[in-house]
Write an enzyme that holds these catalytic residues in place. Structure first.
Site, PDB file in Angstrom:
ATOM      1  CG  ASP A 206      -1.995   1.554   1.303  1.00 49.95           C
ATOM      2  OD1 ASP A 206      -1.408   2.418   0.590  1.00 49.95           O
ATOM      3  OD2 ASP A 206      -3.503   0.976   2.124  1.00 49.95           O
TER       4      ASP A 206
ATOM      5  NE  ARG B 286       0.405   0.251   6.544  1.00 50.72           N
ATOM      6  CZ  ARG B 286       1.556  -0.487   6.779  1.00 50.72           C
ATOM      7  NH1 ARG B 286       2.848  -0.242   6.131  1.00 50.72           N
ATOM      8  NH2 ARG B 286       2.511  -0.943   8.044  1.00 50.72           N
TER       9      ARG B 286
ATOM     10  N   GLY C 112       3.398  -1.816  17.323  1.00 52.83           N
ATOM     11  CA  GLY C 112       3.378  -2.914  16.926  1.00 52.83           C
ATOM     12  C   GLY C 112       4.127  -3.114  15.099  1.00 52.83           C
TER      13      GLY C 112
ATOM     14  CD  GLU D 183       3.976  -8.106  15.956  1.00 55.66           C
ATOM     15  OE1 GLU D 183       3.779  -8.360  16.692  1.00 55.66           O
ATOM     16  OE2 GLU D 183       4.314  -6.930  15.533  1.00 55.66           O
TER      17      GLU D 183
ATOM     18  CD  GLU E 187      -1.278   0.801   9.427  1.00 57.53           C
ATOM     19  OE1 GLU E 187      -2.415   1.034  10.127  1.00 57.53           O
ATOM     20  OE2 GLU E 187      -0.793  -0.289   9.075  1.00 57.53           O
TER      21      GLU E 187
ATOM     22  CD  GLU F 226      -9.688  -7.285  13.955  1.00 54.42           C
ATOM     23  OE1 GLU F 226      -8.352  -6.851  12.850  1.00 54.42           O
ATOM     24  OE2 GLU F 226      -9.669  -8.433  14.165  1.00 54.42           O
TER      25      GLU F 226
ATOM     26  CG  HIS G 247      -4.343  -1.689   3.976  1.00 54.82           C
ATOM     27  ND1 HIS G 247      -3.396  -0.918   4.016  1.00 54.82           N
ATOM     28  CD2 HIS G 247      -4.718  -2.158   5.169  1.00 54.82           C
ATOM     29  CE1 HIS G 247      -3.503  -0.627   5.090  1.00 54.82           C
ATOM     30  NE2 HIS G 247      -3.633  -1.276   5.909  1.00 54.82           N
TER      31      HIS G 247
END
Length: 576
Positions: free
Chosen positions: A236, A239, A263, A285, A340, A349, A497
């Site tokens: 993407d 992004r 993340g 993560e 992100e 989510e 996306h």
């Protein structure tokens, strides 16, 4: 004594509740429709018919059943802890609020901590304002004493649970497809039909019961172990290049800074930060697989930092809320926080709560958060954005009945799809703006209004079939002084996306500019083809749903004529 204390605390807490917002909570005619004031009886006392588990979405008719469920399904023996630690009523009251707050933040509940972490005055404030358990657990304990005298012991409670919740006799585990609310229920096609105190049947969706927050998190982070998802996100360009430009084209922000990436996934943003000259990059993560992948990628690109490698990037396999258990890092030591975190419709989510936690815990005062703004927009869409045109002419055959059925289904289910600007029949309107540098976590639950105006260049009335939601995130000159940038998911810009989120009206609303309506004699109902509206007023509420990481969206539309006459349609509820 405990019962009296319960009553006193309950009355004190209820006396501080805000009941002035009548206009916001009731419709104009005072009719709640299918809504009921959950948990409050006519005499003002909190109902004892609905007690929510401390760890999952299961509901129970009594505290005794709830605590037994907590013991056998979650390994938490509330009464056992009270006896072992000799907790009085107020300490027990704090304990319940402490457990709820820990679960909501995805933290472990440690009742064996000798420091008694719940022994803080802040836990005297209910974590949930209408938590029935807080006002009944002591009463229920007295009831249990009476029941024990009559021979109703723990085994009897388990038998009751087995009857009510389809418990396995071997492991006494709750069937996740059933929500326990009443002792009169039957399960049909995933729904629990419940008869309440007044013997009037009610229906509740029980499919989510027994799925606690930690399990949802495991599934969520596990889903990001698929390389296909990461390929889609990195591919993407809108992004990835927005983040790349923010990190690489603002040297005064990144050079020599300490950066945290919440993340990190493959670690692409962390790699950009290292490339930009950061002195330390902490890539966080929660997915075990992706943490290993990010570590390998950092080593392959010679930026990893450990005893064998002299780079700047370190990977922590952890949720950011538990980061201190994984690496050495001081509070408020991070210069730049990047993530992100955005989901469909911005908030679905999304990891925003984790990002805000990291901001408050790790970011220096005045430190940069990237992106630092997020803005939601709304616009009305026409027939071209639906599947109707396709089904109206399939190789010369009329299959429009299929298109109409599909459209009817979408009035109950939100759709994530790419909508083109040419298929919008109104201009865009601002719905909600967030300042990520200052906002509070509970601001993600909101109610806002917006007015949709028809496109002035239109020469005829158009049917508005529903609304499209999208978002922009900004890397503004507050922090990105050399090169501010914008990441947009608008229908007017190249698709991403995230696409857009589509909410379909139960009935299309005819809409036309005032120039088209001028001088015409309109006698039909507002919003029909005979009497198009000149604008549509929206009232949109977004709230975190009972299932962790999901959101509920309510949509109320009111058509307004050029003369100010109004017609309001019923509220629609969408779960995303």
């Amino acid at each position: 004594m405990a019962a009296a204390a319960t009553k006193m605390v309950k009355n004190e807490l209820l006396s501080h509740s805000d009941d002035d917002d009548t206009e916001e909570n009731f419709s104009e005619d005072g009719d709640w429709g299918d809504w009921e004031e959950a948990g409050v009886e006519e005499d003002g006392d909190v109902s004892e018919s609905d007690f929510l588990c401390l760890f999952c979405d299961a509901h129970y008719v009594s505290c005794a059943l709830l605590f037994e469920h907590c013991r056998v399904s979650h390994g938490f023996d509330f009464h056992g802890v009270r006896k072992e630690l000799k907790l009085d009523f107020y300490s027990s009251f704090k304990l319940i609020n402490y457990v709820r707050s820990q679960v909501a933040e995805n933290k472990a509940v440690d009742v064996k901590d000798v420091n008694f972490p719940w022994d803080d005055e802040k836990y005297l404030k209910p974590f949930w304002q209408e938590d029935s358990l807080l006002y009944s657990f002591a009463d229920d304990e007295e009831e249990e004493d009476k029941e024990d005298e009559e021979g109703l012991d723990r085994e009897g409670l388990i038998e009751d649970l087995q009857k009510l919740g389809d418990l396995s006799i071997d492991d006494v585990s709750i069937n996740k497809d059933v929500t326990l609310i009443s002792n009169k229920q039957s399960c049909v096609d995933g729904l629990v039909v419940v008869n309440g105190k007044d013997e009037e049947a009610r229906v509740c969706d029980g499919r989510l019961a027994g799925r606690n927050i930690r399990k949802v998190n495991e599934n969520y982070f596990g889903s990001y172990s698929s390389f296909g998802i990461h390929k889609d996100m990195i591919s993407d360009k809108v992004r990835t290049e927005a983040y790349r430009d923010a990190l690489l084209k603002n040297p005064s922000l990144l050079a020599g800074s300490v950066v945290m990436d919440v993340g990190c996934g493959t670690g692409i943003l962390s790699l950009f930060a290292a490339q930009a000259g950061a002195s330390r990059v902490v890539a966080v993560e929660a997915s075990e697989k992706m943490a290993k992948v990010a570590t390998k990628i950092a080593k392959d690109n010679k930026v990893f930092n450990d005893n064998e490698h002299n780079g700047v990037l370190e990977v922590a396999h952890s949720m950011v809320e538990e980061l201190e258990n994984s690496i050495q890092i001081q509070p408020h030591s991070v210069d730049v926080l990047v993530s992100e975190w955005m989901g469909y419709c911005l908030l679905y989510e999304s990891m925003l709560s984790s990002v805000l936690y990291a901001r408050d815990r790790w970011l220096k005062p005045g430190g940069a958060i990237l992106p630092d703004t997020a803005t939601m927009f709304v616009a009305g869409f026409g027939k071209g954005a639906t599947s109707l045109p396709f089904w109206e002419d399939v190789y010369g055959f009329d299959m429009s009945s299929i298109g109409k059925e599909i459209l009817e289904d979408t009035t109950r289910i939100p759709v994530v799809d790419v909508i083109e600007g040419r298929d919008l029949v109104t201009g865009p309107a601002l719905l909600k703006a967030f300042d990520l540098a200052t906002m509070k976590p509970d601001e993600v639950d909101f109610t806002e209004t917006a007015t949709l105006e028809p496109i002035e260049s239109e020469t005829e009335a158009k049917l508005c079939h529903g609304v499209v939601l999208w978002f922009d995130t900004g890397f503004t000159d507050r922090f990105c002084k050399e090169n501010p940038t914008l990441l947009s998911t608008s229908p007017y810009t190249p698709p991403t996306h995230w696409a857009q989120t589509v909410l379909t009206f139960q009935e299309p609303i005819s809409l036309a500019p005032d120039t088209v309506l001028a001088g015409a004699d309109r006698s039909g109902a507002i919003g029909t083809e005979e009497s198009p509206a000149s604008s549509i007023h929206l009232r949109v509420s977004v709230a975190r749903a009972s299932e962790h990481r999901s959101i509920d969206v309510s949509l109320e539309a009111t058509g307004v004529s050029s003369k100010g006459q109004k017609r309001r349609w019923p509220v629609q509820i969408f779960n995303l």
